[in-house]
Motif scaffolding. Structure first.
Motif, mmCIF file in Angstrom:
data_model
loop_
_atom_site.group_PDB
_atom_site.id
_atom_site.type_symbol
_atom_site.label_atom_id
_atom_site.label_comp_id
_atom_site.label_asym_id
_atom_site.label_seq_id
_atom_site.Cartn_x
_atom_site.Cartn_y
_atom_site.Cartn_z
ATOM 1 N N ALA A 121 0.824 -1.206 0.000
ATOM 2 C CA ALA A 121 0.000 0.000 0.000
ATOM 3 C C ALA A 121 0.862 1.261 0.000
ATOM 4 O O ALA A 121 0.582 2.225 -0.716
ATOM 5 C CB ALA A 121 -0.937 -0.007 1.209
ATOM 6 N N ARG B 5 2.451 1.873 -3.429
ATOM 7 C CA ARG B 5 1.485 2.419 -4.393
ATOM 8 C C ARG B 5 1.115 3.860 -4.044
ATOM 9 O O ARG B 5 0.923 4.695 -4.919
ATOM 10 C CB ARG B 5 0.233 1.538 -4.432
ATOM 11 N N ALA B 6 1.030 4.144 -2.735
ATOM 12 C CA ALA B 6 0.709 5.512 -2.311
ATOM 13 C C ALA B 6 1.809 6.475 -2.733
ATOM 14 O O ALA B 6 1.541 7.626 -3.100
ATOM 15 C CB ALA B 6 0.521 5.558 -0.795
ATOM 16 N N ASP C 67 -1.252 6.880 -5.604
ATOM 17 C CA ASP C 67 -2.511 6.145 -5.456
ATOM 18 C C ASP C 67 -3.166 6.529 -4.131
ATOM 19 O O ASP C 67 -2.737 6.089 -3.063
ATOM 20 C CB ASP C 67 -2.224 4.644 -5.506
ATOM 21 N N GLU C 68 -4.207 7.353 -4.201
ATOM 22 C CA GLU C 68 -4.863 7.838 -2.982
ATOM 23 C C GLU C 68 -5.576 6.712 -2.238
ATOM 24 O O GLU C 68 -5.622 6.710 -1.005
ATOM 25 C CB GLU C 68 -5.847 8.950 -3.318
ATOM 26 N N ALA C 69 -6.144 5.754 -2.970
ATOM 27 C CA ALA C 69 -6.810 4.632 -2.319
ATOM 28 C C ALA C 69 -5.805 3.802 -1.529
ATOM 29 O O ALA C 69 -6.104 3.309 -0.440
ATOM 30 C CB ALA C 69 -7.521 3.760 -3.358
ATOM 31 N N ALA C 70 -4.596 3.654 -2.053
ATOM 32 C CA ALA C 70 -3.554 2.908 -1.343
ATOM 33 C C ALA C 70 -3.129 3.643 -0.082
ATOM 34 O O ALA C 70 -2.851 3.016 0.950
ATOM 35 C CB ALA C 70 -2.354 2.689 -2.267
ATOM 36 N N ALA D 154 -5.069 5.427 1.700
ATOM 37 C CA ALA D 154 -6.148 5.169 2.650
ATOM 38 C C ALA D 154 -5.990 3.797 3.297
ATOM 39 O O ALA D 154 -6.271 3.624 4.495
ATOM 40 C CB ALA D 154 -7.500 5.274 1.952
ATOM 41 N N VAL D 155 -5.516 2.826 2.531
ATOM 42 C CA VAL D 155 -5.276 1.496 3.092
ATOM 43 C C VAL D 155 -4.169 1.554 4.133
ATOM 44 O O VAL D 155 -4.289 0.997 5.230
ATOM 45 C CB VAL D 155 -4.908 0.496 1.979
ATOM 46 N N TYR E 46 -3.257 4.092 5.862
ATOM 47 C CA TYR E 46 -3.813 4.809 7.022
ATOM 48 C C TYR E 46 -4.641 3.860 7.880
ATOM 49 O O TYR E 46 -4.489 3.821 9.110
ATOM 50 C CB TYR E 46 -4.673 5.971 6.525
ATOM 51 N N ARG E 47 -5.509 3.092 7.249
ATOM 52 C CA ARG E 47 -6.381 2.181 7.988
ATOM 53 C C ARG E 47 -5.573 1.143 8.770
ATOM 54 O O ARG E 47 -5.949 0.776 9.890
ATOM 55 C CB ARG E 47 -7.323 1.473 7.013
#
Length: 205
Positions: free
Chosen positions: A20, A23-24, A28-31, A33-34, A36-37
């Protein structure tokens, strides 16, 4: 689950996190977020142990710095956990300096007890305690022991990584974590919480 199972679980956790982060770093903003989670619950619990109710604000500042400097980070998932914990700790200490108060003894809340931490033996031990017991027991540890326990159990760092976060020698951090966990184990045994938890806590270091 034995140590081999824990190691595989940790590797899977850090593998997902490392992917993640990579990719970030490519935008990659979704990555992001992963990532972060995966790390935010542990970081928030750790910072809450230092600054109390202001932890959310401190972590907001920390994540701004993490996002800003993400491109400079080099390492894997385990390295990212250590890197973010260092940033979070610096922001927490900055906050305490501004508030002119000393760091508080660490306090655990319900979200800590529900963390998907990579170390299952620690999970089992923590699950043996209620929220009130965790607040009283970990909050009663000396600060160096409480911080070492939180970094090892909640954030999931190994000894050398926790030492880098705290700016101490690995041996000193291992000793602090060992003493803290043994102290918790003795208290759990005295309270009759569970027959298994004290042994697990004492052996986890």
């Amino acid at each position: 689950m034995g140590h081999g199972g824990e190691s595989r679980r940790t590797q899977a956790f850090d593998g997902e996190l490392g992917d993640a982060v990579a990719r970030a770093q490519q935008g990659d903003e979704a990555a992001f977020a992963v990532a972060y989670r995966l790390v935010q619950p542990g970081l928030l619990a750790y910072v809450r142990g230092l600054v109390g109710a202001d932890a959310e604000d401190v972590m907001s500042d920390a994540w701004l710095e993490i996002a800003r400097d993400l491109g400079r980070f080099k390492g894997d998932g385990a390295g990212f956990r250590g890197w973010t914990a260092t940033i979070a700790r610096h922001r927490a200490l900055d906050h305490l300096r501004r508030q002119r108060v000393r760091p508080r003894a660490s306090a655990l809340e319900q979200d800590v007890l529900e963390l998907p931490a990579p170390h299952s033996t620690h999970d089992q031990a923590m699950e043996a305690m209620s929220t009130e017991q965790a607040l009283a027991l970990v909050g009663g540890l000396p600060r160096d022991q409480a911080e070492a326990v939180l970094l090892r159990v909640v954030v999931g760092l190994d000894g050398p990584a926790a030492a880098r976060v705290l700016g101490k020698r690995p041996g000193a951090v291992r000793t602090a974590a060992h003493r803290g966990l043994r102290r918790l184990a003795r208290q759990l045994a005295a309270d009759g919480v569970t027959d298994g938890a004290p042994r697990t806590l004492g052996e986890s270091t």
